[in-house]
Write a protein that holds these residues in place. Structure first.
Motif, PDB file in Angstrom:
ATOM      1  N   ARG A  83       0.835  -1.205   0.000  1.00  0.00           N
ATOM      2  CA  ARG A  83       0.000   0.000   0.000  1.00  0.00           C
ATOM      3  C   ARG A  83       0.869   1.255   0.000  1.00  0.00           C
ATOM      4  NH1 ARG A  83      -4.472  -1.462   4.703  1.00  0.00           N
ATOM      5  NH2 ARG A  83      -5.657  -3.021   3.511  1.00  0.00           N
ATOM      6  N   GLU A  84       1.913   1.230   0.822  1.00  0.00           N
ATOM      7  CA  GLU A  84       2.783   2.399   0.913  1.00  0.00           C
ATOM      8  C   GLU A  84       3.595   2.601  -0.354  1.00  0.00           C
ATOM      9  OE1 GLU A  84       3.309   2.435   5.790  1.00  0.00           O
ATOM     10  OE2 GLU A  84       4.934   1.678   4.513  1.00  0.00           O
ATOM     11  N   ILE A  85       4.043   1.508  -0.965  1.00  0.00           N
ATOM     12  CA  ILE A  85       4.789   1.624  -2.220  1.00  0.00           C
ATOM     13  C   ILE A  85       3.908   2.195  -3.326  1.00  0.00           C
ATOM     14  CG2 ILE A  85       5.918   0.280  -4.056  1.00  0.00           C
ATOM     15  CD1 ILE A  85       6.917  -1.607  -1.842  1.00  0.00           C
ATOM     16  N   SER A  86       2.595   1.942  -3.243  1.00  0.00           N
ATOM     17  CA  SER A  86       1.691   2.462  -4.280  1.00  0.00           C
ATOM     18  C   SER A  86       1.630   3.984  -4.272  1.00  0.00           C
ATOM     19  CB  SER A  86       0.280   1.890  -4.095  1.00  0.00           C
ATOM     20  OG  SER A  86      -0.348   2.421  -2.936  1.00  0.00           O
ATOM     21  N   PHE A  87       2.047   4.623  -3.166  1.00  0.00           N
ATOM     22  CA  PHE A  87       2.168   6.086  -3.124  1.00  0.00           C
ATOM     23  C   PHE A  87       3.519   6.470  -3.730  1.00  0.00           C
ATOM     24  CE2 PHE A  87      -0.552   5.715   0.906  1.00  0.00           C
ATOM     25  CZ  PHE A  87      -1.725   5.843   0.184  1.00  0.00           C
ATOM     26  N   ARG A  88       3.552   6.608  -5.020  1.00  0.00           N
ATOM     27  CA  ARG A  88       4.808   6.798  -5.738  1.00  0.00           C
ATOM     28  C   ARG A  88       5.391   8.198  -5.527  1.00  0.00           C
ATOM     29  NH1 ARG A  88       6.534   1.735  -7.522  1.00  0.00           N
ATOM     30  NH2 ARG A  88       4.780   0.610  -8.448  1.00  0.00           N
ATOM     31  N   THR A  89       6.698   8.297  -5.710  1.00  0.00           N
ATOM     32  CA  THR A  89       7.481   9.540  -5.722  1.00  0.00           C
ATOM     33  C   THR A  89       7.122  10.439  -4.525  1.00  0.00           C
ATOM     34  OG1 THR A  89       5.953  10.725  -7.204  1.00  0.00           O
ATOM     35  CG2 THR A  89       7.650   9.398  -8.232  1.00  0.00           C
ATOM     36  N   GLU A  90       6.830  11.727  -4.790  1.00  0.00           N
ATOM     37  CA  GLU A  90       6.609  12.677  -3.693  1.00  0.00           C
ATOM     38  C   GLU A  90       5.353  12.359  -2.895  1.00  0.00           C
ATOM     39  OE1 GLU A  90       5.277  16.705  -5.022  1.00  0.00           O
ATOM     40  OE2 GLU A  90       5.688  15.898  -7.007  1.00  0.00           O
ATOM     41  N   CYS A  91       4.419  11.605  -3.492  1.00  0.00           N
ATOM     42  CA  CYS A  91       3.217  11.205  -2.744  1.00  0.00           C
ATOM     43  C   CYS A  91       3.607  10.413  -1.498  1.00  0.00           C
ATOM     44  CB  CYS A  91       2.304  10.356  -3.630  1.00  0.00           C
ATOM     45  SG  CYS A  91       1.681  11.204  -5.090  1.00  0.00           S
ATOM     46  N   GLY A  92       4.586   9.517  -1.649  1.00  0.00           N
ATOM     47  CA  GLY A  92       5.049   8.729  -0.514  1.00  0.00           C
ATOM     48  C   GLY A  92       5.718   9.578   0.546  1.00  0.00           C
ATOM     49  N   LEU A  93       6.443  10.617   0.104  1.00  0.00           N
ATOM     50  CA  LEU A  93       7.108  11.504   1.058  1.00  0.00           C
ATOM     51  C   LEU A  93       6.082  12.222   1.927  1.00  0.00           C
ATOM     52  CD1 LEU A  93       9.892  12.739   1.898  1.00  0.00           C
ATOM     53  CD2 LEU A  93       9.364  14.602   0.307  1.00  0.00           C
ATOM     54  N   THR A 203      -8.677  14.825 -13.837  1.00  0.00           N
ATOM     55  CA  THR A 203      -8.136  14.506 -12.510  1.00  0.00           C
ATOM     56  C   THR A 203      -7.222  13.297 -12.611  1.00  0.00           C
ATOM     57  OG1 THR A 203      -8.694  13.987 -10.216  1.00  0.00           O
ATOM     58  CG2 THR A 203     -10.078  13.010 -11.918  1.00  0.00           C
ATOM     59  N   ARG A 204      -6.319  13.198 -11.665  1.00  0.00           N
ATOM     60  CA  ARG A 204      -5.464  12.003 -11.542  1.00  0.00           C
ATOM     61  C   ARG A 204      -5.417  11.534 -10.091  1.00  0.00           C
ATOM     62  NH1 ARG A 204       0.716  14.318 -12.277  1.00  0.00           N
ATOM     63  NH2 ARG A 204       0.398  16.352 -11.321  1.00  0.00           N
ATOM     64  N   VAL A 205      -6.459  11.836  -9.368  1.00  0.00           N
ATOM     65  CA  VAL A 205      -6.465  11.567  -7.932  1.00  0.00           C
ATOM     66  C   VAL A 205      -6.419  10.080  -7.621  1.00  0.00           C
ATOM     67  CG1 VAL A 205      -8.998  11.562  -7.745  1.00  0.00           C
ATOM     68  CG2 VAL A 205      -7.611  12.148  -5.751  1.00  0.00           C
ATOM     69  N   GLU A 206      -6.997   9.221  -8.476  1.00  0.00           N
ATOM     70  CA  GLU A 206      -7.079   7.810  -8.118  1.00  0.00           C
ATOM     71  C   GLU A 206      -5.728   7.112  -8.125  1.00  0.00           C
ATOM     72  OE1 GLU A 206      -7.996   7.722 -12.591  1.00  0.00           O
ATOM     73  OE2 GLU A 206      -8.196   9.061 -10.897  1.00  0.00           O
ATOM     74  N   PHE A 207      -4.704   7.691  -8.770  1.00  0.00           N
ATOM     75  CA  PHE A 207      -3.388   7.049  -8.744  1.00  0.00           C
ATOM     76  C   PHE A 207      -2.284   7.958  -8.190  1.00  0.00           C
ATOM     77  CE2 PHE A 207      -4.081   8.754 -12.998  1.00  0.00           C
ATOM     78  CZ  PHE A 207      -2.925   9.468 -13.247  1.00  0.00           C
ATOM     79  N   THR A 208      -2.621   9.171  -7.776  1.00  0.00           N
ATOM     80  CA  THR A 208      -1.648  10.056  -7.106  1.00  0.00           C
ATOM     81  C   THR A 208      -2.347  10.718  -5.912  1.00  0.00           C
ATOM     82  OG1 THR A 208      -2.230  11.904  -8.553  1.00  0.00           O
ATOM     83  CG2 THR A 208      -0.367  10.534  -9.236  1.00  0.00           C
ATOM     84  N   ILE A 209      -2.854   9.926  -5.022  1.00  0.00           N
ATOM     85  CA  ILE A 209      -3.749  10.429  -3.979  1.00  0.00           C
ATOM     86  C   ILE A 209      -3.149  11.550  -3.134  1.00  0.00           C
ATOM     87  CG2 ILE A 209      -5.033   9.791  -1.892  1.00  0.00           C
ATOM     88  CD1 ILE A 209      -5.546   7.086  -3.160  1.00  0.00           C
ATOM     89  N   PRO A 210      -1.955  11.386  -2.535  1.00  0.00           N
ATOM     90  CA  PRO A 210      -1.463  12.442  -1.625  1.00  0.00           C
ATOM     91  C   PRO A 210      -0.872  13.667  -2.330  1.00  0.00           C
ATOM     92  CG  PRO A 210      -0.539  10.272  -1.084  1.00  0.00           C
ATOM     93  CD  PRO A 210      -1.102  10.200  -2.458  1.00  0.00           C
ATOM     94  N   LEU A 211      -0.912  13.711  -3.662  1.00  0.00           N
ATOM     95  CA  LEU A 211      -0.322  14.841  -4.374  1.00  0.00           C
ATOM     96  C   LEU A 211      -0.955  16.149  -3.904  1.00  0.00           C
ATOM     97  CD1 LEU A 211       1.886  14.719  -6.559  1.00  0.00           C
ATOM     98  CD2 LEU A 211       0.104  15.100  -8.260  1.00  0.00           C
ATOM     99  N   ARG A 212      -0.130  17.203  -3.811  1.00  0.00           N
ATOM    100  CA  ARG A 212      -0.608  18.475  -3.249  1.00  0.00           C
ATOM    101  C   ARG A 212      -1.785  19.046  -4.017  1.00  0.00           C
ATOM    102  NH1 ARG A 212       0.783  17.804   1.544  1.00  0.00           N
ATOM    103  NH2 ARG A 212       0.245  15.787   0.649  1.00  0.00           N
TER     104      ARG A 212
END
Length: 689
Positions: A83-93, A203-212
């Motif tokens: 689940r955590e790996i699915s938050f790619r790049t800066e989303c994971g940060l 939108t791209r929310v479903e695959f980059t959820i935490p993006l600002r």
């Protein structure tokens, strides 16, 4: 509204006719209460139905996007590390700080860990609340601790459901904006349908959820809806004050949640400046909006511990320059057409010079270099000379920062959105040009805003604002693909407003000499309904197939890497590598990093460039010295970078490093020539450290 007035030309000697007229007026007056009552009931019914539809369509969109996310990853069934790996790049940060706050023994310790962080950048202590826009993660972590939901809802679900819930607010705000502009909730329904059917481009929310941007854009949409209402003429004082409060809160939240807020609001300020200069908006209201932008941004600056990037923003310099230039040029809106045109050009020149002067003074005082990579990128992008700068070239080579691809318009045309948008845009541009010419030609300049409304060919102030807004953000999207989500969502609003607007159809029918009030009513309702039926017929089966398609997250190599790090390295180990992968390392393992994807800091950019020398034509000893200067214990080398195929030659990471290091004679020369590069270096470096 029924009004009764005395007829002209009635003589006093015609008693019988006068009596008959009075009797008729009495009859009309007797009918007034029932007519007003029925009209009021109809408005209440329409508002109730429209509001209910808005809430339903917002919630359905949220559920739809959440279901797509679940079906694509099988999120409910995969391991926590996956689940955590699915938050790619800066989303994971960003998500890692939410996790860090929840793992802290107390809230105070959590805050202390964010304010004195020494794990995000090795050998350096930074204030994360100052550097990054992560107050939303802090707020959510506090909320999760306080609410009695720990037994029923995992932290990760609380986080992602909040983001999908914001999407419901986003769509509802778009719906309301279109409704306010057109006067019918059918327009809002069409805007929401277009938003969903063009999901790939809106939108791209479903695959980059935490993006600002997924946090910020819902508040931006609320702000636009509030501004649209605020610009209506003849608002009641209480309504005006409440609307100003809504604008301020949404502007503040938008600014707090996204580091690029200042650039988006600068575009808004340009919209206000253009319309104010052309007398298409009330000057008092424009001044209020300038003030709200400055106040909201300064409040965010205080919360971010006087973040220098905010203090040195172009937005604050521009807004102050406009207000100062207004005071200097008091007679700006008087004179003949040519006289006023000359004054406007002078006004533009004064504002531009003042903006650059104030901005440079502030940056020199603060020694600000945080945003210089953006201006280097823009300079290179628009052809003001080639550059060897690594950061600028890194952006130029990313597809997201390139021009908007042509196939975007093909997809938007499939839903009829692009055709409708161009149709409405052409008509409103014609109306706006006529209004601007009329206003500049009026030498007396004594008409009030209410009087001006009678000669604007149906283009109201709120419609004029949304017109210039969509044009400027359209240019932004065309030049930078990543910004298309700001334009395409507003495109849905603007196109649906035009198709349901009586003013637009009136202007069109008058131009082709087919004007008739009944035709206007038929067109403004029949065309949207036909488009809605078309969208349902064409896209409903595809959406159902999409919802029934089940996939699963699969990335065994990254999972194995994270498990190995957790099992075989000390907790205080320092890792170097690519920005994208290190964000996942911090989230999944909690190890210390040398660099990370939040690129809005000059010292971090220099550090990243130094770490990336592992892929350059540098000796292993030089690279080893650079890495150990950052306290590196482990370096992660990726085959996907060593043998890069994603980018064209000249845009591969190793090519960009060669250009920056001067190993290639010209930035335009992308062939590596006699290179000492050897893919085996990846293995050699990994054993050296």
């Amino acid at each position: 509204m029924i009004s009764i007035r005395q007829r002209k030309g009635i003589k006093t000697t015609e008693v019988s006719e006068d009596y008959a007229a009075q009797e008729e007026n009495v009859k009309l007056e007797n009918k007034l209460p029932s007519g007003c009552t029925s009209g009021r009931l109809w408005k209440i019914l329409s508002f109730t139905i429209g509001g209910t539809v808005a809430l339903c369509i917002g919630l359905l969109t949220s559920v739809y996007l959440a279901t797509l996310h679940e079906n694509d990853l099988w999120f409910s069934n995969i391991k926590e590390v996956e689940r955590e790996i699915s938050f790619r790049t800066e989303c994971g940060l960003y998500y890692s700080y939410y996790k860090q706050m929840l793992q802290a023994p107390t809230l105070m310790q959590g805050f202390h860990g964010l304010m004195y962080d020494n794990k995000t950048e090795s050998m350096r202590t930074i204030n994360l609340l100052q550097r990054m826009n992560i107050y939303q993660e802090v707020f959510l972590s506090i909320l999760y601790r306080v609410l009695p939901i720990q037994k029923y809802l995992e932290p990760v679900y609380f986080y992602i459901y909040t983001l999908f819930g914001l999407q419901a607010i986003y769509v509802t705000a778009l719906y309301i904006t279109s409704w306010l502009l057109s006067g019918t909730w059918l327009s809002g329904l069409l805007a929401a349908f277009w938003y969903v059917t063009n999901r790939i481009d809106t939108t791209r929310v479903e695959f980059t959820i935490p993006l600002r941007e997924n946090w910020a854009l819902p508040f931006f949409a609320i702000q636009i809806a509030a501004i649209t209402y605020f610009l209506r003429p003849n608002l009641q004082p209480l309504s005006e004050r409440l609307t100003l409060l809504a604008i301020f809160i949404s502007t503040f939240l938008f600014s707090l949640t996204w580091q690029f807020n200042q650039f988006m609001m600068l575009m808004q300020a340009l919209v206000l400046f253009i319309l104010d200069s052309l007398d298409m908006l009330p000057a008092v209201k424009v001044t209020w909006l300038y003030g709200i932008q400055i106040t909201g941004l300064l409040l965010v600056c205080v919360l971010q511990f006087l973040n220098s990037m905010i203090l040195g923003s172009l937005l604050i310099s521009f807004n102050l320059s406009v207000l100062i230039a207004r005071k200097l040029q008091k007679n700006l809106k008087t004179g003949s057409f040519l006289n006023r045109l000359g004054k406007l050009l002078l006004h533009l020149f004064v504002v531009l010079c003042l903006t650059l002067f104030l901005n440079n003074v502030v940056k020199k005082i603060l020694n600000l270099k945080s945003d210089e990579h953006i201006f280097k990128f823009l300079k290179a992008k628009f052809g003001f000379g080639a550059t060897r700068d690594f950061d600028a070239n890194l952006y130029l080579c990313e597809e997201a920062f390139g021009l908007l691809p042509f196939n975007t318009f093909e997809r938007l045309s499939d839903t009829l959105l692009f055709y409708a948008y161009i149709f409405v845009l052409c008509i409103t541009v014609i109306a706006a040009l006529a209004v601007a010419f009329h206003n500049l030609s009026d030498s007396t300049n004594q008409q009030s805003m209410s009087k001006m409304g009678t000669c604007t060919i149906g283009l109201r102030p709120e419609a004029a604002y949304n017109l210039i807004h969509t044009i400027l953000f359209g240019f932004l999207a065309l030049s930078t693909m990543r910004m298309k989500y700001l334009w395409t969502s507003h495109m849905c609003v603007f196109a649906s407003f035009g198709l349901c607007s009586p003013e637009i159809w009136e202007l069109l029918l008058k131009l082709i000499h087919l004007y008739n009030p009944k035709r206007i009513c038929i067109m403004r309702y029949s065309v949207p309904i036909l488009i809605l039926l078309y969208l349902c017929y064409k896209f409903w089966p595809g959406m159902m197939d999409e919802l029934s398609e089940l996939r699963e997250f699969y990335d065994p190599d990254t999972v194995e890497l994270m498990n190995w790090i957790n099992s075989n390295t000390p907790r205080k180990a320092v890792f170097a590598g690519s920005m994208q992968l290190l964000a996942g390392v911090k989230l999944c393992t909690g190890r210390t990093l040398t660099n990370h994807p939040h690129y809005e800091d000059n010292s971090l950019r220099e550090r990243t460039r130094a770490v990336y020398q592992i892929y350059a034509k540098r000796s292993a000893e030089e690279v080893h010295a650079l890495l150990t200067s950052f306290g590196t214990d482990y370096v992660i080398l990726e085959d996907s970078i060593c043998h890069e195929r994603r980018h064209r030659r000249g845009c591969r990471l190793r090519d960009l490093l060669d250009i920056a290091n001067g190993h290639v004679s010209s930035p335009s020369r992308h062939v590596r020539g006699d290179s000492t590069w050897n893919p085996k270096r990846c293995k050699y470096l990994s054993t050296l450290l």
